[in-house]
Scaffold this motif. Structure first.
Motif, PDB file in Angstrom:
ATOM      1  N   LEU A 277      10.063  35.378 -18.476  1.00 31.48           N
ATOM      2  CA  LEU A 277       8.686  35.119 -18.905  1.00 31.48           C
ATOM      3  C   LEU A 277       7.869  36.411 -18.885  1.00 31.48           C
ATOM      4  N   VAL A 278       8.020  37.176 -17.802  1.00 34.70           N
ATOM      5  CA  VAL A 278       7.268  38.426 -17.662  1.00 34.70           C
ATOM      6  C   VAL A 278       7.671  39.393 -18.766  1.00 34.70           C
ATOM      7  N   GLY A 281       6.221  38.440 -22.006  1.00 35.36           N
ATOM      8  CA  GLY A 281       4.801  38.791 -22.022  1.00 35.36           C
ATOM      9  C   GLY A 281       4.600  40.274 -22.275  1.00 35.36           C
ATOM     10  N   PHE A 284       5.194  41.036 -25.851  1.00 35.06           N
ATOM     11  CA  PHE A 284       4.013  40.580 -26.589  1.00 35.06           C
ATOM     12  C   PHE A 284       2.924  41.653 -26.554  1.00 35.06           C
TER      13      PHE A 284
ATOM     14  N   PHE B  45      -6.922  33.592 -24.115  1.00 29.73           N
ATOM     15  CA  PHE B  45      -5.789  32.741 -23.770  1.00 29.73           C
ATOM     16  C   PHE B  45      -5.393  32.914 -22.306  1.00 29.73           C
ATOM     17  N   LEU B 106      -2.712  39.068 -27.741  1.00 27.42           N
ATOM     18  CA  LEU B 106      -2.668  39.908 -26.539  1.00 27.42           C
ATOM     19  C   LEU B 106      -2.897  39.064 -25.295  1.00 27.42           C
ATOM     20  N   PHE B 108      -2.496  35.947 -24.902  1.00 27.21           N
ATOM     21  CA  PHE B 108      -1.367  35.042 -24.683  1.00 27.21           C
ATOM     22  C   PHE B 108      -0.241  35.766 -23.936  1.00 27.21           C
ATOM     23  N   GLY B 109       0.058  36.999 -24.387  1.00 27.22           N
ATOM     24  CA  GLY B 109       1.094  37.789 -23.713  1.00 27.22           C
ATOM     25  C   GLY B 109       0.731  38.032 -22.257  1.00 27.22           C
ATOM     26  N   LEU B 110      -0.541  38.352 -22.011  1.00 26.04           N
ATOM     27  CA  LEU B 110      -0.982  38.594 -20.636  1.00 26.04           C
ATOM     28  C   LEU B 110      -0.816  37.338 -19.789  1.00 26.04           C
ATOM     29  N   LEU B 112       1.415  35.041 -20.122  1.00 29.40           N
ATOM     30  CA  LEU B 112       2.830  34.920 -19.780  1.00 29.40           C
ATOM     31  C   LEU B 112       3.183  35.846 -18.622  1.00 29.40           C
ATOM     32  N   ILE B 113       2.661  37.083 -18.681  1.00 31.14           N
ATOM     33  CA  ILE B 113       2.983  38.052 -17.633  1.00 31.14           C
ATOM     34  C   ILE B 113       2.464  37.563 -16.277  1.00 31.14           C
ATOM     35  N   GLU B 115       1.565  34.545 -15.308  1.00 29.97           N
ATOM     36  CA  GLU B 115       2.229  33.324 -14.853  1.00 29.97           C
ATOM     37  C   GLU B 115       3.637  33.644 -14.340  1.00 29.97           C
ATOM     38  N   GLY B 116       4.331  34.491 -15.091  1.00 30.14           N
ATOM     39  CA  GLY B 116       5.694  34.862 -14.696  1.00 30.14           C
ATOM     40  C   GLY B 116       5.716  35.582 -13.360  1.00 30.14           C
ATOM     41  N   LEU B 117       4.785  36.500 -13.149  1.00 26.61           N
ATOM     42  CA  LEU B 117       4.768  37.251 -11.891  1.00 26.61           C
ATOM     43  C   LEU B 117       4.517  36.329 -10.710  1.00 26.61           C
ATOM     44  N   ARG B 119       5.076  33.154 -10.608  1.00 28.92           N
ATOM     45  CA  ARG B 119       6.210  32.253 -10.445  1.00 28.92           C
ATOM     46  C   ARG B 119       7.341  32.959  -9.715  1.00 28.92           C
ATOM     47  N   ALA B 226      -1.720  26.594 -17.075  1.00 29.97           N
ATOM     48  CA  ALA B 226      -1.129  26.628 -18.421  1.00 29.97           C
ATOM     49  C   ALA B 226      -1.441  25.363 -19.208  1.00 29.97           C
TER      50      ALA B 226
END
Lengths: 312, 293
Positions: A277-278, A281, A284, B45, B106, B108-110, B112-113, B115-117, B119, B226
């Motif tokens: 996911l990271v 992102g 992106f 986003f 942009l 949206f990508g942030l 994801l980053i 949320e991923g971190l 998680r 999310a």
């Protein structure tokens, strides 16, 4: 320019025809399904300027429809895929009628919300099998004669579907209809003042894009014999945006290249688990900040520039 | 009367309260989105992720620094707002000359980053956060837990405060002027880029504040923002982003509608807001309080 394009497409088709001798066919089929999905998405963002953030609803719902009709109703494979595509087109018509009432950023939010509604419907509806999804969808012989239980044979069927979808999009873009779409993208008020019924054009493009996304999703369900909630989530909608962005929005081959890159990346990065996911992102953000034209777009721009300086 | 509706009053008012609380979060989040959109023309986003980070900030302040909820209520939004300012200065501000869609992509990508971190660090299961206001009061027709009442009142105050700040103060007048015509306002000697940065920071801080408020009643998880943000997008589409009061009213109103749906037709409670959105778009595309642009 145009002969250039057809040369490229022929080269791509030839490369894809020999690819399964070198690369695992199931992986290639996954790439082709997502490439078709991304091409269908690109038709909207690249040529009409509409950013749909809910395309997973067409992809995932068609997967459910073809999976269910083939498994439970015993439809032949080709009819099942067709059913998925038609239902997606109908869904596209309804969603399109609602979404095209707003432009730009609002359009993205509306499609996202509509897709979330379809997601909740799929969670609650009986026929989707809820969290389990629809599993072990049979691979029945295509047209009653072509045995697609063999991955190698199925690959060529998927390739034919992909190329057919790809050519439909290519023809659409280069038709008078496609010219009007591009005019709408460049300057909508002017297109209106020239007498074009802009909403009808947008709606038709939206339905076409939805139908082809459905074709991709339905095919994927047959290939992997599986239709699950993953395919209708907003993350899936985001993924197809990412593929198209990375490959190059508004380029003919970009979505294919982007899909190949992202699917390959997911395969190799699966071992990193949570980091996927990271990393997505980061891709992106990097693409938006540094390579807005995407891989294919940047190469094209570089070539054009090189040609320009060569002339001088 | 309640027997006529076939629902006991306890359940009805209970869901009404839950609806009001959800509405409080919708209002706070859509308000932040509207403030940011008005100034930056960007749909943020990352808003859901920033809401989640607000909740985590409160949790971490308690866990690692021993700071109680009431301190976190002030400090966490400041921290989240600061991260927003960094994001705006480093990334977003470079995209203003482009199509607005890039801002959306942009952020949206942030999202994801972030949320991923989180998680990666905390896993997907929820972390508990103790209720700072235990107990409640029996109102006769229903039981009102103190903290839930506090959420509704507090977010109302914050929303109205924001409205007052933007519509009734000199700073707000600058802000509205800069939204209308940034070049002209800049020509009058007002630092518009800085105002944009601070506006983004403020909107993001509102999201962080909502996150802190949510921490004690919802479990603190990396995915908490999310799904919420998509509903908030629908709320924003329904209300239209033209007016501050509009987004407050729409937020609370839709929360209540959702609460009632849970009582009378639970199957639709997840989708009712999206259905309303579709209907509003057919009848009044600009949104209830919006102006078409």
């Amino acid at each position: 320019m145009k002969s250039n394009d057809s040369l490229m497409i022929l080269a791509l088709a030839a490369a894809l025809a020999v690819a399964p001798f070198f690369i695992y066919p199931v992986f290639l089929m996954k790439v082709l399904c997502f490439a078709l999905f991304a091409c269908a998405f690109n038709l909207l963002i690249g040529y009409v300027g509409l950013l749909s953030f809910g395309h997973a609803m067409f992809f995932g719902f068609a997967a459910y429809v073809s999976g269910y009709t083939v498994k439970t109703w015993g439809f032949p494979t080709e009819i099942g895929i067709l059913a998925g595509m038609l239902v997606s087109a109908a869904l596209g018509l309804v969603a399109g009628l609602i979404a095209i009432r707003r432009q730009g950023i609002y359009f993205a939010m509306v499609t996202l919300a509509l897709a979330q509604m379809v997601f909740f419907f799929c969670v609650q509806a009986k026929f989707t099998g809820g969290e389990d999804g629809i599993q072990s969808i049979p691979r029945r012989a295509l047209f009653g004669v072509i045995d697609i239980r063999n991955d190698f044979t199925l690959y060529y069927v998927v390739l034919a579907i992909f190329l057919a979808g790809f050519l439909v999009i290519y023809r659409t873009i280069h038709s008078p209809f496609g010219q009007v779409l591009k005019a709408i993208r460049e300057n909508e008020p002017r297109a209106i003042s020239l007498g074009y019924k802009v909403d009808n054009y947008k709606l038709l493009a939206f339905v076409l894009s939805a139908a082809l996304s459905g074709l991709a999703g339905a095919t994927k369900a047959i290939v992997f014999q599986l239709a699950t909630l993953t395919d209708v989530t907003w993350q899936m909608s985001g993924e197809v945006v990412l593929m198209t962005l990375v490959g190059g929005m508004g380029t003919v081959l970009g979505p294919f290249v982007g899909a190949a890159i992202i699917i390959a990346m997911q395969n190799y990065l699966a071992q990193f688990g949570e980091w996927v996911l990271v990393i997505q992102g980061v891709i992106f953000v990097t693409t938006v900040m540094l390579f807005r034209r995407g891989v294919v777009g940047e190469i094209g721009a570089y070539l054009a520039k090189a040609r320009g300086t060569a002339k001088e | 009367m309640f027997e006529l509706l076939g629902v006991p009053p306890q359940a009805l008012f209970g869901q009404l309260l839950l609806g009001l609380i959800n509405g409080a979060f919708y209002a706070l989040l859509s308000l932040g989105l509207a403030v940011i959109f008005g100034m930056l023309n960007v749909i943020n986003f990352t808003h859901g992720a920033q809401y989640m980070m607000g909740a985590f900030a409160a949790w971490m302040l308690l866990q690692y620094a021993g700071l109680p909820f009431w301190v976190a209520l002030v400090v966490a939004p400041l921290i989240i707002g600061l991260t927003g300012i960094i994001v705006e200065r480093l990334l977003l501000s470079r995209l203003y000359h482009l199509d607005h869609l890039y801002g959306l992509l942009l952020t949206f990508g942030l999202a994801l980053i972030f949320e991923g971190l989180f998680r990666k660090q905390f896993g997907s299961s929820g972390l508990p956060y103790q209720n700072p206001l235990p107990g409640g009061v029996n109102l006769g027709f229903m039981f009102l837990p103190w903290y839930r009442g506090f959420i509704v009142m507090f977010s109302l105050v914050v929303c109205l405060g924001t409205w007052f700040l933007i519509e009734r103060t000199k700073l707000g007048a600058y802000l509205r002027a800069a939204t209308e015509n940034p070049q002209l306002v800049q020509a009058f000697g007002i630092n518009v880029p800085r105002m944009i940065t601070l506006t983004y920071g403020f909107g993001v801080a509102l999201a962080g504040l909502a996150g802190v408020l949510a921490a004690p009643i919802y479990s603190v998880t990396p995915v908490m923002g999310a799904n919420l943000i998509i509903v908030v997008f629908a709320v924003v589409v329904i209300g239209g982003m033209g007016s501050i009061l509009g987004s407050i009213v729409t937020g609370f109103g839709l929360g209540i509608v959702e609460g009632f749906t849970k009582v009378f037709y639970p199957e639709a409670s997840n989708t009712v807001i999206f259905i309303i959105m579709a209907i509003v778009l057919m009848i009044r595309p600009a949104g209830l309080f919006g102006t078409q642009r």
